[in-house]
Design an enzyme around this catalytic site. Sequence first.
Site, mmCIF file in Angstrom:
data_model
loop_
_atom_site.group_PDB
_atom_site.id
_atom_site.type_symbol
_atom_site.label_atom_id
_atom_site.label_comp_id
_atom_site.label_asym_id
_atom_site.label_seq_id
_atom_site.Cartn_x
_atom_site.Cartn_y
_atom_site.Cartn_z
ATOM 1 N N HIS A 215 0.842 -1.197 0.000
ATOM 2 C CA HIS A 215 0.000 0.000 0.000
ATOM 3 C C HIS A 215 0.879 1.250 0.000
ATOM 4 O O HIS A 215 1.750 1.401 0.854
ATOM 5 C CB HIS A 215 -0.919 0.008 1.230
ATOM 6 N N ALA A 216 0.606 2.123 -0.963
ATOM 7 C CA ALA A 216 1.525 3.220 -1.256
ATOM 8 C C ALA A 216 1.713 4.196 -0.097
ATOM 9 O O ALA A 216 2.817 4.637 0.183
ATOM 10 C CB ALA A 216 1.028 3.965 -2.495
ATOM 11 N N GLU B 241 1.565 3.936 3.082
ATOM 12 C CA GLU B 241 2.026 3.446 4.389
ATOM 13 C C GLU B 241 3.552 3.575 4.484
ATOM 14 O O GLU B 241 4.290 2.600 4.433
ATOM 15 C CB GLU B 241 1.523 2.007 4.566
ATOM 16 N N ARG C 100 -3.338 4.891 -2.101
ATOM 17 C CA ARG C 100 -3.184 3.536 -1.564
ATOM 18 C C ARG C 100 -2.887 2.492 -2.651
ATOM 19 O O ARG C 100 -2.072 1.602 -2.493
ATOM 20 C CB ARG C 100 -4.482 3.154 -0.845
ATOM 21 N N HIS D 11 2.803 -3.521 6.810
ATOM 22 C CA HIS D 11 1.780 -2.512 6.519
ATOM 23 C C HIS D 11 1.679 -1.553 7.705
ATOM 24 O O HIS D 11 2.283 -1.753 8.746
ATOM 25 C CB HIS D 11 0.409 -3.179 6.338
ATOM 26 N N SER D 12 0.845 -0.513 7.528
ATOM 27 C CA SER D 12 0.433 0.278 8.671
ATOM 28 C C SER D 12 -1.012 0.717 8.403
ATOM 29 O O SER D 12 -1.412 0.812 7.244
ATOM 30 C CB SER D 12 1.336 1.492 8.865
ATOM 31 N N TYR D 13 -1.830 0.992 9.439
ATOM 32 C CA TYR D 13 -1.370 0.979 10.807
ATOM 33 C C TYR D 13 -2.359 0.201 11.677
ATOM 34 O O TYR D 13 -3.404 -0.237 11.178
ATOM 35 C CB TYR D 13 -1.278 2.428 11.330
ATOM 36 N N GLU E 223 0.828 -4.904 11.034
ATOM 37 C CA GLU E 223 0.370 -3.510 10.939
ATOM 38 C C GLU E 223 1.139 -2.707 11.967
ATOM 39 O O GLU E 223 0.880 -2.804 13.169
ATOM 40 C CB GLU E 223 -1.133 -3.421 11.217
#
Length: 428
Positions: free
Chosen positions: A187-188, A190, A242, A313-315, A388
């Site tokens: 995901h862009a 993050e 994203r 990933h986040s979050y 996450e």
Amino acid sequence: MTSLVARCLILLLVQPMLIFAWQDYKDFKVFELHTPQAEQESLVRKLSQEKPLLDFMRSSGNGTETSYLKVIVPPEEAKDLVSILEGYHVKHRVVIEDLAPLVQAQRADNLKRKQRIQLPHLEVLEAFYTHSEINDYLDTLPDRFPKRAQVKQFGWSYERRPLKVLTITNGDGRRNKPVILVDGTVHAREWISPSMALYIIQQLLDNYVENQELLADFDWVIVPVVNADGYEYTHTDSRYWRKTRRPTSNPECVGTDLNRNFGYEWGHDEGSSADPCEDIYRGEQPFDQPESQVLRDVLLHYSDRLTWYLSLHSYGNYFLLPWGYTKDFPDHYQDMMSVAEAGAMAIIHSTNGIYTWGSTYYVLYPTSGDTADFALGVANATVAMTMELPAAGFLGFDPWVSHIDGLVTESWVGVRAMAAEVIRRYPA
Ligand code: 0X9
Ligand code: ZN
């Protein structure tokens, strides 16, 4: 002389384009919608259909205040949205009146700090880096660690960016060791995810003496940036993007969610969307994005020795295990739970950071077609997990540079403890 005039003219023409390429979020607002997690998916679905320009910050917020759904709203849409929300009886409030100065301040801060860095070497804790800066850095590693680092390109993004994969070994020459595979930036927006991938790389290469037991019988394979186009776009245009950047059947809506595009139990309406305007759009076909093809190929390449797959990933402070697509539990779920528990315990003892762990379907929300389900269901991973990382910044995805240190050092305590547990449980 004429050519000088011509050059000046061209500059004058090009300059405004350069300035306006950056989406400055002038007068964009952030709303917080007070809706129960269970109703979130259907609400986002309805709102995205009515208002394709809304940008939902669906995330895995954990706890009370971060679990509210946030949405970025262009100025001209705000009034409409309020009346729609009132129609649906959804409680809401505006938490940011104008996003522009906040985005601008972070961008300026990062650019200023980056001036002090001697690229292509990266100071992971000192700035956020673009995809091409990360690639240039990866390319320096085989020279610096000829016996221990190898870079391979597995393919290209839609916009033809090279997607690179780093393999780290202890240099003892033993082949076909079991593998720990880590990816970042599916995901862009993050941004802590690529920073964490880079921090792991530096721990294993530069800080080898302290971490050598993690490499004795295992090789590490690291893909710091999967969604290269999306990530680049968050640096140049739109900070909260994203998805990927490939156009869809709907000219108004660009991009596919790579984490819904993988070909295992792909296409369920519970956990993904067929609507290109949604943030969880799954694509027309499984693996119709070049970036998911590349990650698929990396996973399949190592599938006969893939002990642990970790997607950064986040979050939300979660260790998320398969399955995402069903409420049933996979075989060996308890073993995966023990690995996650080792990470959570190590973190709570070191910083008091609180993580939740369990099946994605139960502890977060249903997802279908994501990378972790594919890693377990098809690529034979013994343990598959999405981590996450914690929220930071204004919207959770946007830590300040000054947050990087705390976030990645805490997360490394968890990753290290989980790697040690994986190695203990599944000796080579
Ligand atoms: O929804 C997602 O794609 C992930 N959360 S995020 O806020 N980073 O977008 C969670 C996916 C977790 N899925 C599995 N572990 N199966
Ligand atoms: Zn994510």
